[in-house]
Design a protein around this motif. Sequence first.
Motif, PDB file in Angstrom:
ATOM      1  N   GLU A  52      41.935  -9.185  20.051  1.00 12.86           N
ATOM      2  CA  GLU A  52      42.461  -8.331  21.061  1.00 12.86           C
ATOM      3  C   GLU A  52      44.020  -8.488  21.353  1.00 12.86           C
ATOM      4  OE1 GLU A  52      40.183  -9.346  24.447  1.00 12.86           O
ATOM      5  OE2 GLU A  52      38.621  -8.010  23.929  1.00 12.86           O
ATOM      6  N   ARG A  53      44.676  -9.692  21.155  1.00  9.78           N
ATOM      7  CA  ARG A  53      45.892  -9.993  21.305  1.00  9.78           C
ATOM      8  C   ARG A  53      46.787  -9.366  20.381  1.00  9.78           C
ATOM      9  NH1 ARG A  53      44.401 -15.238  22.443  1.00  9.78           N
ATOM     10  NH2 ARG A  53      44.884 -15.872  20.405  1.00  9.78           N
ATOM     11  N   GLN A  54      46.366  -9.500  19.047  1.00  5.48           N
ATOM     12  CA  GLN A  54      47.076  -8.537  17.812  1.00  5.48           C
ATOM     13  C   GLN A  54      46.771  -7.297  18.118  1.00  5.48           C
ATOM     14  OE1 GLN A  54      44.551  -9.998  14.741  1.00  5.48           O
ATOM     15  NE2 GLN A  54      45.649 -11.769  14.500  1.00  5.48           N
ATOM     16  N   GLN A  55      45.962  -6.526  18.501  1.00  5.49           N
ATOM     17  CA  GLN A  55      45.805  -5.274  18.882  1.00  5.49           C
ATOM     18  C   GLN A  55      46.572  -4.667  20.180  1.00  5.49           C
ATOM     19  OE1 GLN A  55      41.925  -3.883  20.073  1.00  5.49           O
ATOM     20  NE2 GLN A  55      42.241  -1.692  19.426  1.00  5.49           N
ATOM     21  N   LEU A  56      46.751  -5.659  21.113  1.00  6.72           N
ATOM     22  CA  LEU A  56      47.797  -5.494  22.229  1.00  6.72           C
ATOM     23  C   LEU A  56      49.212  -5.336  21.625  1.00  6.72           C
ATOM     24  CD1 LEU A  56      48.128  -4.798  25.331  1.00  6.72           C
ATOM     25  CD2 LEU A  56      48.184  -7.368  25.436  1.00  6.72           C
ATOM     26  N   ALA A  57      49.699  -6.523  20.983  1.00  2.07           N
ATOM     27  CA  ALA A  57      50.778  -6.512  20.230  1.00  2.07           C
ATOM     28  C   ALA A  57      51.266  -5.133  19.647  1.00  2.07           C
ATOM     29  CB  ALA A  57      50.959  -7.713  19.452  1.00  2.07           C
ATOM     30  N   LEU A  58      50.248  -4.658  18.750  1.00  5.30           N
ATOM     31  CA  LEU A  58      50.434  -3.236  18.277  1.00  5.30           C
ATOM     32  C   LEU A  58      50.802  -2.267  18.770  1.00  5.30           C
ATOM     33  CD1 LEU A  58      50.824  -2.322  14.970  1.00  5.30           C
ATOM     34  CD2 LEU A  58      48.335  -1.877  15.388  1.00  5.30           C
ATOM     35  N   PHE A  60      51.820  -2.579  22.017  1.00  4.50           N
ATOM     36  CA  PHE A  60      53.081  -2.755  22.851  1.00  4.50           C
ATOM     37  C   PHE A  60      54.183  -2.075  21.846  1.00  4.50           C
ATOM     38  CE2 PHE A  60      56.491  -5.553  24.543  1.00  4.50           C
ATOM     39  CZ  PHE A  60      56.553  -4.885  25.758  1.00  4.50           C
ATOM     40  N   LYS A  61      54.012  -2.528  20.852  1.00  7.89           N
ATOM     41  CA  LYS A  61      55.243  -2.251  19.781  1.00  7.89           C
ATOM     42  C   LYS A  61      55.490  -0.543  19.885  1.00  7.89           C
ATOM     43  CE  LYS A  61      54.160  -0.978  15.888  1.00  7.89           C
ATOM     44  NZ  LYS A  61      54.514  -0.016  14.575  1.00  7.89           N
ATOM     45  N   ASP A  62      54.321   0.269  19.934  1.00 13.74           N
ATOM     46  CA  ASP A  62      54.346   1.629  19.889  1.00 13.74           C
ATOM     47  C   ASP A  62      54.880   2.024  21.414  1.00 13.74           C
ATOM     48  OD1 ASP A  62      53.315   2.039  17.400  1.00 13.74           O
ATOM     49  OD2 ASP A  62      51.226   2.010  17.883  1.00 13.74           O
ATOM     50  N   ALA A  63      54.542   1.358  22.393  1.00 19.24           N
ATOM     51  CA  ALA A  63      54.916   1.791  23.757  1.00 19.24           C
ATOM     52  C   ALA A  63      56.347   1.533  24.050  1.00 19.24           C
ATOM     53  CB  ALA A  63      54.127   0.925  24.696  1.00 19.24           C
ATOM     54  N   ASN A  95      41.471   4.683  27.770  1.00 22.45           N
ATOM     55  CA  ASN A  95      40.770   3.348  28.184  1.00 22.45           C
ATOM     56  C   ASN A  95      41.266   1.855  27.567  1.00 22.45           C
ATOM     57  OD1 ASN A  95      38.852   4.652  29.513  1.00 22.45           O
ATOM     58  ND2 ASN A  95      37.453   5.204  27.877  1.00 22.45           N
ATOM     59  N   ALA A  96      42.591   2.436  26.434  1.00 23.35           N
ATOM     60  CA  ALA A  96      43.005   1.317  25.982  1.00 23.35           C
ATOM     61  C   ALA A  96      43.843   0.507  27.116  1.00 23.35           C
ATOM     62  CB  ALA A  96      44.172   1.727  24.926  1.00 23.35           C
ATOM     63  N   VAL A  97      44.012  -0.821  26.803  1.00 21.60           N
ATOM     64  CA  VAL A  97      44.489  -1.894  27.660  1.00 21.60           C
ATOM     65  C   VAL A  97      46.067  -1.468  28.005  1.00 21.60           C
ATOM     66  CG1 VAL A  97      45.172  -4.385  28.203  1.00 21.60           C
ATOM     67  CG2 VAL A  97      43.023  -3.807  27.033  1.00 21.60           C
ATOM     68  N   ILE A  98      46.792  -1.188  27.013  1.00 17.91           N
ATOM     69  CA  ILE A  98      48.324  -0.881  27.116  1.00 17.91           C
ATOM     70  C   ILE A  98      48.401   0.427  27.973  1.00 17.91           C
ATOM     71  CG2 ILE A  98      48.496   0.579  25.054  1.00 17.91           C
ATOM     72  CD1 ILE A  98      51.060  -2.065  26.260  1.00 17.91           C
ATOM     73  N   VAL A  99      47.386   1.477  27.683  1.00 13.09           N
ATOM     74  CA  VAL A  99      47.540   2.666  28.824  1.00 13.09           C
ATOM     75  C   VAL A  99      47.221   2.377  30.234  1.00 13.09           C
ATOM     76  CG1 VAL A  99      46.452   4.944  28.901  1.00 13.09           C
ATOM     77  CG2 VAL A  99      46.837   4.193  26.818  1.00 13.09           C
ATOM     78  N   LYS A 100      46.498   1.277  30.699  1.00 16.12           N
ATOM     79  CA  LYS A 100      45.992   1.062  31.744  1.00 16.12           C
ATOM     80  C   LYS A 100      47.102   0.588  32.484  1.00 16.12           C
ATOM     81  CE  LYS A 100      41.064   0.775  31.119  1.00 16.12           C
ATOM     82  NZ  LYS A 100      39.921   0.000  30.948  1.00 16.12           N
ATOM     83  N   SER A 101      47.891  -0.400  31.653  1.00 14.61           N
ATOM     84  CA  SER A 101      49.071  -1.434  32.050  1.00 14.61           C
ATOM     85  C   SER A 101      50.297  -0.457  32.413  1.00 14.61           C
ATOM     86  CB  SER A 101      49.364  -2.208  30.973  1.00 14.61           C
ATOM     87  OG  SER A 101      48.660  -3.078  30.761  1.00 14.61           O
TER      88      SER A 101
END
Length: 196
Positions: A52-58, A60-63, A95-101
């Motif tokens: 999940e951390r690796q996916q979030l880092a990816l 966040f990079k796109d964000a 529903n992605a974590v980064i989208v919610k953030s």
Amino acid sequence: MDKKIILWLAKGILIIVAASWLFYGNIYFSILMSPWLYLYIRENSKNNKRKERQQLALQFKDAMTAVSFALNAGYSVENSFKEALQELKMLYGRNAVIVKSFSEIATRIHNNENIENVLKDVEEIQYFSEIFGYAKRSGGDMITIIKDTTSLIREKIELDSEIKTIISGKKQEQGIMSIMPFAMVGYLRFTSYDFI
């Protein structure tokens, strides 16, 4: 209880029962092996959090890439985060974590909250929010800072990917070696039961 934990629990019970029958010829030995379930679930939970951390880092990079593009297009810092949200929704869904953030960030910016305070409150991007706050207070070049942050994240992801590639071969070897005792005993149990 989380669906993943239920799945790991079911899988762990199945492994214990199979191992008890295979090695001892008695499924009641699985009661003695039951403490292993806790270790199995804990290990799976750690691996899941790492993924999940690796996916979030990816994500966040796109964000940050989307924020950088919006800043280059002439949007203000606040509006660039709102624009990035639209890109992230198309990339990852709602529903992605980064989208919610980023939805939370966009809503609070819309309510005229200070962007520094908004970013500080978002758990997933704490490190970035500190850099961002310092740069904004000191009058730094936001576009350059966001580009540099994005390139640093990209380099870290590429390095992690290379390390994973090297380790994955060793993990496959370990997986085969772990299965071998089960395969040998299983083969003997089915072909030479008297010997067992």
